[in-house]
Design a protein around this motif. Sequence first.
Motif, PDB file in Angstrom:
ATOM      1  N   PHE A 128       4.478  11.188   3.759  1.00 49.03           N
ATOM      2  CA  PHE A 128       5.470  12.109   2.496  1.00 49.03           C
ATOM      3  C   PHE A 128       5.514  13.161   1.864  1.00 49.03           C
ATOM      4  O   PHE A 128       5.011  14.069   1.981  1.00 49.03           O
ATOM      5  CB  PHE A 128       5.898  11.094   1.812  1.00 49.03           C
TER       6      PHE A 128
ATOM      7  N   ARG B 109       7.311  16.946  -1.508  1.00 43.73           N
ATOM      8  CA  ARG B 109       7.759  16.648  -2.679  1.00 43.73           C
ATOM      9  C   ARG B 109       7.374  17.389  -3.583  1.00 43.73           C
ATOM     10  O   ARG B 109       6.133  18.490  -3.959  1.00 43.73           O
ATOM     11  CB  ARG B 109       8.360  15.393  -2.304  1.00 43.73           C
TER      12      ARG B 109
ATOM     13  N   GLN C  31      -7.617   3.664   1.951  1.00 38.47           N
ATOM     14  CA  GLN C  31      -7.708   2.262   1.353  1.00 38.47           C
ATOM     15  C   GLN C  31      -8.128   1.714   2.864  1.00 38.47           C
ATOM     16  O   GLN C  31      -7.810   1.649   3.530  1.00 38.47           O
ATOM     17  CB  GLN C  31      -5.990   1.700   0.358  1.00 38.47           C
TER      18      GLN C  31
ATOM     19  N   SER D 250       0.701   7.223   6.642  1.00 42.59           N
ATOM     20  CA  SER D 250       2.034   7.811   6.679  1.00 42.59           C
ATOM     21  C   SER D 250       1.860   9.348   5.649  1.00 42.59           C
ATOM     22  O   SER D 250       0.588   9.458   4.848  1.00 42.59           O
ATOM     23  CB  SER D 250       2.194   7.012   5.562  1.00 42.59           C
TER      24      SER D 250
ATOM     25  N   VAL E  69       6.457   4.557  -3.798  1.00 48.40           N
ATOM     26  CA  VAL E  69       4.687   3.344  -4.269  1.00 48.40           C
ATOM     27  C   VAL E  69       3.964   5.080  -3.932  1.00 48.40           C
ATOM     28  O   VAL E  69       3.799   5.443  -3.125  1.00 48.40           O
ATOM     29  CB  VAL E  69       4.368   2.848  -3.276  1.00 48.40           C
ATOM     30  N   ARG E  70       3.155   5.091  -5.276  1.00 51.22           N
ATOM     31  CA  ARG E  70       1.940   6.120  -5.508  1.00 51.22           C
ATOM     32  C   ARG E  70       1.066   5.458  -6.137  1.00 51.22           C
ATOM     33  O   ARG E  70       0.921   4.768  -6.615  1.00 51.22           O
ATOM     34  CB  ARG E  70       2.737   7.778  -6.809  1.00 51.22           C
ATOM     35  N   PRO E  71      -0.514   6.425  -4.876  1.00 47.11           N
ATOM     36  CA  PRO E  71      -1.352   5.453  -5.466  1.00 47.11           C
ATOM     37  C   PRO E  71      -1.511   5.281  -6.932  1.00 47.11           C
ATOM     38  O   PRO E  71      -1.427   6.242  -8.142  1.00 47.11           O
ATOM     39  CB  PRO E  71      -2.492   6.614  -5.250  1.00 47.11           C
TER      40      PRO E  71
ATOM     41  N   HIS F 291      -5.154   9.663  -0.445  1.00 49.34           N
ATOM     42  CA  HIS F 291      -5.463   8.143  -0.416  1.00 49.34           C
ATOM     43  C   HIS F 291      -5.210   7.701   0.777  1.00 49.34           C
ATOM     44  O   HIS F 291      -4.908   8.032   1.600  1.00 49.34           O
ATOM     45  CB  HIS F 291      -4.361   8.017  -1.436  1.00 49.34           C
TER      46      HIS F 291
ATOM     47  N   VAL G  83       5.957   3.971  10.726  1.00 49.32           N
ATOM     48  CA  VAL G  83       6.752   3.860   9.412  1.00 49.32           C
ATOM     49  C   VAL G  83       7.554   4.517   9.923  1.00 49.32           C
ATOM     50  O   VAL G  83       7.627   5.480   9.062  1.00 49.32           O
ATOM     51  CB  VAL G  83       4.837   4.219   8.280  1.00 49.32           C
TER      52      VAL G  83
ATOM     53  N   PHE H 104      -1.344   9.106   2.638  1.00 52.73           N
ATOM     54  CA  PHE H 104      -1.913   8.170   2.718  1.00 52.73           C
ATOM     55  C   PHE H 104      -1.981   7.861   3.603  1.00 52.73           C
ATOM     56  O   PHE H 104      -1.436   7.471   4.686  1.00 52.73           O
ATOM     57  CB  PHE H 104      -1.014   6.825   2.211  1.00 52.73           C
TER      58      PHE H 104
ATOM     59  N   PRO I 269       0.886  -1.425  -0.173  1.00 48.56           N
ATOM     60  CA  PRO I 269       0.309  -0.273  -0.185  1.00 48.56           C
ATOM     61  C   PRO I 269       0.641   0.914   0.053  1.00 48.56           C
ATOM     62  O   PRO I 269       2.127   1.545   0.441  1.00 48.56           O
ATOM     63  CB  PRO I 269      -0.456  -0.625   1.095  1.00 48.56           C
ATOM     64  N   THR I 270       0.378   2.512  -0.583  1.00 53.19           N
ATOM     65  CA  THR I 270       0.889   3.988  -0.375  1.00 53.19           C
ATOM     66  C   THR I 270       2.129   3.809   0.702  1.00 53.19           C
ATOM     67  O   THR I 270       2.628   4.705   0.449  1.00 53.19           O
ATOM     68  CB  THR I 270       0.035   5.046  -0.292  1.00 53.19           C
ATOM     69  N   ILE I 271       0.806   3.417   2.004  1.00 52.32           N
ATOM     70  CA  ILE I 271       2.039   3.893   2.866  1.00 52.32           C
ATOM     71  C   ILE I 271       3.401   3.256   3.473  1.00 52.32           C
ATOM     72  O   ILE I 271       4.367   3.657   4.315  1.00 52.32           O
ATOM     73  CB  ILE I 271       0.803   3.350   4.213  1.00 52.32           C
ATOM     74  N   CYS I 272       3.633   2.455   2.391  1.00 54.26           N
ATOM     75  CA  CYS I 272       4.878   1.943   3.021  1.00 54.26           C
ATOM     76  C   CYS I 272       5.998   2.286   2.771  1.00 54.26           C
ATOM     77  O   CYS I 272       7.316   1.868   3.252  1.00 54.26           O
ATOM     78  CB  CYS I 272       5.102   0.222   2.467  1.00 54.26           C
ATOM     79  N   SER I 273       6.434   3.085   1.539  1.00 46.15           N
ATOM     80  CA  SER I 273       7.237   3.130   0.931  1.00 46.15           C
ATOM     81  C   SER I 273       7.590   4.976  -0.038  1.00 46.15           C
ATOM     82  O   SER I 273       5.843   4.839  -0.742  1.00 46.15           O
ATOM     83  CB  SER I 273       7.758   2.548   0.082  1.00 46.15           C
ATOM     84  N   PRO I 274       8.209   5.579   0.212  1.00 41.37           N
ATOM     85  CA  PRO I 274       8.070   7.129  -1.028  1.00 41.37           C
ATOM     86  C   PRO I 274       8.114   6.461  -2.292  1.00 41.37           C
ATOM     87  O   PRO I 274       7.897   7.089  -3.106  1.00 41.37           O
ATOM     88  CB  PRO I 274       8.563   7.596  -0.351  1.00 41.37           C
TER      89      PRO I 274
ATOM     90  N   ALA J 243       9.921   4.483   7.274  1.00 39.33           N
ATOM     91  CA  ALA J 243      10.413   4.930   5.610  1.00 39.33           C
ATOM     92  C   ALA J 243       9.459   6.376   5.455  1.00 39.33           C
ATOM     93  O   ALA J 243      10.086   7.344   4.064  1.00 39.33           O
ATOM     94  CB  ALA J 243       9.859   4.263   4.429  1.00 39.33           C
TER      95      ALA J 243
END
Lengths: 319, 266
Positions: free
Chosen positions: B80, B83, B102, B78, A110-112, B100, B59, B148, A103-108, B61
């Motif tokens: 980010f 940017r 989900q 999260s 990944v984007r929707p 976003h 998180v 997100f 999911p988008t939360i896990c890493s910069p 990251a």
Amino acid sequence: MTIVGEGAEGSAATAAMEVEAFKRLYPLQFYERYLDQSVRPDGRPLNRARPTSVNLGAIPTAEGSALVKIGHTTMLAGVKLEVVVPSTTAPDQGQLAVDFQMPTICSPLVRPGRPAEVAWSVSEQLSNALSSSNFVNLQQLCIVPGKAAWIAYVDVYCLDADGSLLDAALLAAVAALTHLQLPAVKVTEAGRVVPLTSQNVDGDQEEEISEKKSEDQIVKSRQRLERRPVPIGLTCVKHKNHLLADPSAEEESTLQTSLTVVMDSSDRLVSFYKPGGAVTATSATVKDCIDLAKKRVIEVKDLLEEAYEEAFGAEMMVE
Amino acid sequence: MVKGRGETSASYAVNASADAADTALKRGGPVQLLSPNGVRVDGRMPHESRFVYLKTGAVTAAAGSAYAEVGQTKVIVSVFGPRESYKAEAFSGIGRLNCHVQYALFATSVRGKASQGQEEKEFPVMLHKALEGAVMLHTFPKTTVDIFAIILQSGGGDLAAVISCASMALADAGIAMYDLVPAVSACCVGKEVLLDTALEEEKWSDGEMMVTCMASRNEVTQLKITGQWPGAITKDALNLSLDACAKLADVMRACLKEQAEGDEDE
């Protein structure tokens, strides 16, 4: 940047700043300096995996669930059950559907609407490892041959991506499946599968593991999956003569050649995966990886046992 | 706690007027949301909030993140950025928020049920609008902050949990805000207001309300009322919710403070 006349504290700060700058400008050289001393920037020896934890039963809405952490990498796996008609080719078997999601939360990265490329390959390797190791006895998922069977949806979510994704995802999936309980059901004359509530089952029936037929009704009691050899993965990265076990995301991106070994707890090799990279692996490297994986399997198996006892210990004593 | 039809209407008559009982019957509600002595399905009193657990930095990251557990509802948000904005977007002198939300496939009792509904499409819009007024967008011109969220377990009041958690994550990321944005939902059953809606209540109540506010500025950023609300109790419900928001804000602030002190010690 220079700081003048700040004393010892100031110069320490400057040194830290310079190390940080060196790391950013020359990441490879930065790592090589450490590796030559047989240590990693986070203080680990080359062959040691990060601290690992397994927690069973994190999500009550799933029939089985597990939260796994390897260092910062966090995976949450949930197993949901549904009743389906078994396929005609295997009428006495249930099904296993494995899915891995970032999911988008896990890493910069990944984007929707744009899933990470790595998610596809991990998903594929994950379901391959689970099916080829025969970890789940699909016949146990059958309720009535040819009529009804369980389909177990294993959904693994990456909550924090910091390297060695397959290892963590596989561990989470396996842990969630050990936590899974198939609910007690009965099959009515019309062929419908209905859950047994505590009202229409007495205590004796619930304890029984085998299926019971009475007056054209099939009753299946609550049960856990049969314990089978557990598949466990270990990712290594190779750089020159150094082999690093369980790399973080930073190590994976700086040192590009990665090798993933999946072995099961009875020492069988399930899969070996080396997707190209700058360094070619010699047979000695492959052997080294497998040796590291063997050690890792023992460690992780103990962790799984501990988590299992923690979750079901009290219940086992009652039985 | 499933009861027969007759019993439902009888117990409603104790707490509410006869016509309220009728509406509940028309909608086919088989669940008794309030017991005759005024206790809710999960054992709370009508004006009692659920247990809240908050944690920032979930998180690593992300630039900032938070985990929130409100009763059975579990969410992670999260943040980010700031940017670079997407290339396709027009120039903007002030910063942008990109939201976003989900649901995890196992978040609901039936797998993937939440993804089929309107929630996943509606939540990001609501989240954006709830936070927009609280974030100092002028402090990061031309760039985007991505917010997100994932709902790991749906236990009622999901959007409210996401909004509260998101403002914690923004604070954790060091994005400048005028105030934290706690959110609380409430529902009405007959003439009774139930604060901090649980899943069962969300499904069977007559009307729902969600309030998000900046508690120390005493400003409401978002208010959504749906369903049937008798005029007289709407105001009560709003005041109750605002009060709950203020309490939640205290918990959020204490959590952030604790985290900041912990960081200093290291």
